[in-house]
Structures are given as C-alpha cells and as structure tokens.
Design an enzyme around this catalytic site. Structure first.
Site, PDB file in Angstrom:
ATOM      1  N   THR A  15      60.816 -57.305  83.556  1.00 42.03           N
ATOM      2  CA  THR A  15      59.457 -57.001  84.011  1.00 42.03           C
ATOM      3  C   THR A  15      59.439 -56.608  85.489  1.00 42.03           C
ATOM      4  O   THR A  15      58.750 -55.662  85.878  1.00 42.03           O
ATOM      5  CB  THR A  15      58.552 -58.230  83.778  1.00 42.03           C
ATOM      6  OG1 THR A  15      58.510 -58.477  82.377  1.00 42.03           O
ATOM      7  CG2 THR A  15      57.153 -58.019  84.295  1.00 42.03           C
ATOM      8  N   HIS A  70      53.796 -61.822  76.330  1.00 38.24           N
ATOM      9  CA  HIS A  70      55.235 -62.108  76.484  1.00 38.24           C
ATOM     10  C   HIS A  70      55.763 -62.769  75.216  1.00 38.24           C
ATOM     11  O   HIS A  70      55.045 -63.531  74.560  1.00 38.24           O
ATOM     12  CB  HIS A  70      55.431 -63.048  77.688  1.00 38.24           C
ATOM     13  CG  HIS A  70      56.847 -63.168  78.136  1.00 38.24           C
ATOM     14  ND1 HIS A  70      57.740 -64.055  77.574  1.00 38.24           N
ATOM     15  CD2 HIS A  70      57.534 -62.502  79.105  1.00 38.24           C
ATOM     16  CE1 HIS A  70      58.913 -63.930  78.179  1.00 38.24           C
ATOM     17  NE2 HIS A  70      58.812 -62.988  79.109  1.00 38.24           N
ATOM     18  N   ASP A 116      56.059 -52.357  79.945  1.00 43.42           N
ATOM     19  CA  ASP A 116      57.197 -52.627  80.840  1.00 43.42           C
ATOM     20  C   ASP A 116      58.543 -52.531  80.142  1.00 43.42           C
ATOM     21  O   ASP A 116      59.509 -52.016  80.692  1.00 43.42           O
ATOM     22  CB  ASP A 116      57.051 -53.976  81.572  1.00 43.42           C
ATOM     23  CG  ASP A 116      57.000 -55.185  80.655  1.00 43.42           C
ATOM     24  OD1 ASP A 116      56.914 -55.032  79.414  1.00 43.42           O
ATOM     25  OD2 ASP A 116      57.039 -56.320  81.188  1.00 43.42           O
ATOM     26  N   HIS A 117      58.601 -53.030  78.890  1.00 42.85           N
ATOM     27  CA  HIS A 117      59.870 -53.022  78.141  1.00 42.85           C
ATOM     28  C   HIS A 117      59.580 -53.454  76.717  1.00 42.85           C
ATOM     29  O   HIS A 117      58.481 -53.914  76.404  1.00 42.85           O
ATOM     30  CB  HIS A 117      60.906 -53.958  78.791  1.00 42.85           C
ATOM     31  CG  HIS A 117      60.392 -55.355  79.028  1.00 42.85           C
ATOM     32  ND1 HIS A 117      60.108 -56.237  78.002  1.00 42.85           N
ATOM     33  CD2 HIS A 117      60.078 -56.012  80.174  1.00 42.85           C
ATOM     34  CE1 HIS A 117      59.669 -57.371  78.505  1.00 42.85           C
ATOM     35  NE2 HIS A 117      59.622 -57.264  79.826  1.00 42.85           N
TER      36      HIS A 117
HETATM   37  C1  GP9 Z   1      57.633 -63.374  84.438  1.00 41.19           C
HETATM   38  C2  GP9 Z   1      56.980 -62.378  83.544  1.00 41.19           C
HETATM   39  C3  GP9 Z   1      57.811 -62.009  82.378  1.00 41.19           C
HETATM   40  O1  GP9 Z   1      56.909 -63.586  85.607  1.00 41.19           O
HETATM   41  O2  GP9 Z   1      56.580 -61.267  84.280  1.00 41.19           O
HETATM   42  O3  GP9 Z   1      59.012 -61.429  82.749  1.00 41.19           O
HETATM   43  P1  GP9 Z   1      60.110 -60.997  81.679  1.00 41.19           P
HETATM   44  O4  GP9 Z   1      60.694 -62.267  81.109  1.00 41.19           O
HETATM   45  O5  GP9 Z   1      59.430 -60.181  80.606  1.00 41.19           O
HETATM   46  O6  GP9 Z   1      61.070 -60.207  82.468  1.00 41.19           O
END
Ligand code: GP9
Length: 412
Positions: free
Chosen positions: A80, A196, A256-257
């Site tokens: 992220t 997430h 983001d991914h």
């Molecule tokens: C952590 C959140 C998630 O602050 O932005 O990050 P990720 O685990 O998806 O890299």
C-alpha cells in the site's frame, strides 16, 4: 539532465508542445482529490452477482469519467505504501525493500511539492498508525504539508486494522471545507483501509446479498467489502457536492494492489473468481487495478481508454489536466491522455524484467529466452516473442535508472 534524456530515449515518446496537449490545463487551479482504494482490482467494476451490481456507484460514475480499466499494479514489497509513493512521484518503487523504509530520509520530487509551489494545501489521510510502513517519514519525504493519521480519526467504528473508511471520509471533510472557506486550493490524498484482507465487515455493514455458494468464502467477503467501499465513496462525493467542493475538483480513484492472489487463495476461491469472470482467473485479472478520473465539466462525456497503463502514469495524467508540465521532472510514467504507446515494468510480485507493452505481458524465467509472453487480450501464450527482446532490455534499464535516481536524491 542525463537521467531525463536517457529515460526519454528509452521510453520512445513523442512530446507535443504544451499548448497542443489534449486536456492540458483544463482543470487548472482545481482541487485534486485522490482516493486510493485498498485491494481494489478491476474485475468488480461492471460486475453483477445474483442480479446486483457489486459497485453500482462507481459504474454509474464511469459514464462521466475517464476510465483506464487495465492499469498495471506496480507495487513492490511496500504494498500500500508503495502505491502511495508511485502515485505521488511517478518513480519505480524498490524491488526488494519498501521504498518508504529505505528512503524515508530523502526529499522526493513529487506531486505534493509541485502543488505546494502553486500554493495548494497538500494533505494525506490514512486511519492506520502512521508508523506503519514508516509513513511518518514517507509523508514528509513526499512533501505533504499535513498528514492526518491514527488518533485524528478516533476510536469509533473500527473495522479490521483501524477506523472505517466512512470515518476517514467524515473526518476529512471538515478539513477540506476549511481549505475551501479560506479560498485555498487543496490536494487531498485519501488512503482507504477497510477493504483490507481478510475483508471482514460487521453484519450491519454487509449490504450486498450474494448467492449462497459465496457464503463464508474470501471471494464473497471481498465483493461485500468492495460494495461497502463503493457506497462510502459515493456518500463522500455527495457530501462534496453539498459543500460546493465537487464542481471545482478533479477526483481520481484507483486500486493500490490486488486483494485476491491466485496462489494465496483456496481452490474454491479461484473457482469462484473464475465463475465471476466467465474464464479462468488469470494473472492479468489479478494485476489490473482500475484508475478513474472524474472532473465535472471536463470528463462528462465519459471515455474508456483500453490501452496499457500503470500506476506510474497516474501523476503525469493528472498533472496534465491541472496544467502542470512535467517536462523538467524525472518521471517514469506518462500522460495517458497524450500518449498511446506504453512500456511498463513491475518487480517483486513478478520476476525481475517483467513488463507490459502494447501487445504482451512478459515474465522472464532465468532470462529473456526462457521467459513467457502472453497476449494482452486473450492471455494466450506466444510461441515466438523474440521481437520483444529490445523491450526487455529497455525495461531493465529503466528500472535501474529509477533506482539510481532515487539513490542520488538528497536527504531532507
Ligand atoms: C496499512 C494499510 C494496509 O497501514 O495501509 O497496507 P497493506 O498491508 O495492504 O500493504
């Protein structure tokens, strides 16, 4: 200057004079609101399950937006935080370390710095603790004038890692109102968190009704989570309208991914995603994230750009619309509204030297000759891909130039 010339040569791009560039400066002086959606891949967009749209609001918004459905995910081990870095710099993240950790002490040439120079307020919002991914260093390194994190969002409505995206948008709104009241243009980067992995929402927030065979599956929870995110982004945009901020803004939304990695999910989930897609779940389905630009009065006619694009291209595309020429900036992406041909690489989640061009996705094995090339449309493997060796050499060179450039940057 050396970097710039070499990059231009390697990217083989023709640059029109500024005045001839499409959409150049059409959004000059507007607020910039960039929403980074956690784990959002392209496939939930336009998708219906059991007669219901998974992302009805975003689908609706596309009719008045520029849409880049096949934007390659280019994040490295910083996940992220790498997406945040890429979108604000148009530089490749490092291959084997989170860039925010290795180079948190640097001063990155960046979108916030360009906008600070134009007297914008530049701020970023993320509800997790700011130490995660070393963001307390990353944000100053990126040049944001303010960053809002952790405690700013309180203890209310925590889902998974932190306060919900609903809370993030609610708490961000008064900050944006205040800027508007002061007559200040702003750039707000809003970095979501609720969607997430493992995508678990409290029962009262699960609004998408799925067929029973999605019950208790990661895929089902993922779709429910995307549906929630779609709704909260919509609510936020409605509030921007009510506050008179919307008309004078450019709103960009991107993923983001990936959320569902074929090799890390169960066979049942691979089957469920394949069922949704109507074909076997493929690498490109996983690696493509959406990028949407919505600028009232500018993107109203709606247009989908099917060409190859990547997260590195987000900053140059938005800068063009805001009337900021990047001709003197070292960037590795390109303005998607003024260049058709593309060559992009990705590392860490793909073998070193992997790339996308206008025709193929290429992934080397030990080197180029024993690698695998896939048609971008069908993902069918190509027998003879020898004519793409030059692109392989170009991408390796571009990535090493980006690393050298990062290393050369001064400390803050
Ligand atoms: C952590 C959140 C998630 O602050 O932005 O990050 P990720 O685990 O998806 O890299």
């Amino acid at each position: 200057a050396e970097f710039k010339e070499e990059i231009r040569e390697l990217k083989k791009l023709e640059f029109l004079p500024v005045a001839e560039r499409k959409f150049f400066g059409d959004a000059r002086g507007r607020n910039l609101i960039i929403i980074q959606v956690e784990s959002m891949q392209s496939f939930p967009i336009g998708l219906e399950v059991g007669g219901q749209e998974v992302m009805p609001h975003l689908n609706n918004m596309l009719g008045g937006s520029f849409y880049f459905p096949d934007t390659a995910q280019q994040t490295g081990p910083g996940n992220t935080s790498d997406a945040e870095f890429i979108v604000n710099t148009s530089l490749y993240p490092l291959a084997f370390n989170p860039t925010s950790q290795t180079y948190g002490n640097k001063k990155f040439p960046s979108l916030p710095r360009l906008l600070n120079n134009l007297d914008y307020s530049t701020m970023t919002f993320h509800a997790d603790d700011v130490e995660f991914w070393n963001r307390d260093e990353l944000y100053p390194a990126l040049g944001f004038s303010e960053y809002y994190h952790g405690q700013f969002f309180g203890e209310e409505d925590v889902i998974g890692i932190g306060p919900s995206d609903e809370v993030m948008f609610q708490k961000a709104l008064p900050v944006l109102q205040e800027q508007t009241a002061q007559g200040k243009a702003f750039y707000a980067h809003l970095v979501g968190l609720t969607s997430h992995h493992p995508f678990k929402l409290p029962a009262d927030k699960k609004e998408l009704q799925l067929p029973a065979h999605f019950d208790n599956s990661l895929t089902g929870d993922y779709l429910i989570s995307m549906h929630y995110t779609d709704r909260v982004i919509h609510d936020f945009i409605e509030q921007l309208k009510a506050e008179g901020i919307y008309d004078n803004s450019v709103i960009a939304i991107y993923g983001d991914h990936f959320g569902l990695q074929q090799s890390a999910i169960s066979e049942n989930d691979v089957d469920l995603v394949s069922e949704l897609l109507g074909h076997e779940y493929k690498t490109l389905d996983r690696l493509n994230v959406p990028f949407v630009v919505h600028a009232p009065g500018i993107t109203d006619q709606g247009e989908t750009f099917e060409g190859t694009s990547g997260q590195l291209d987000i900053m140059p595309t938005l800068a063009n619309m805001l009337g900021i020429p990047l001709d003197d900036q070292i960037i590795f992406g390109q303005d998607l509204l003024n260049h058709d041909s593309n060559l992009l690489g990705a590392r860490y989640y793909m073998p070193a030297g992997s790339f996308w061009n206008d025709e193929i996705l290429f992934m080397p094995e030990k080197g180029f000759e024993d690698g695998n090339a896939y048609d971008l449309e069908t993902e069918a493997p190509l027998e003879d891909f020898s004519r793409f060796k030059e692109d392989y050499d170009r991408i390796l060179k571009l990535e090493s130039l980006s690393d050298a450039y990062l290393e050369s940057l001064p400390e803050r």
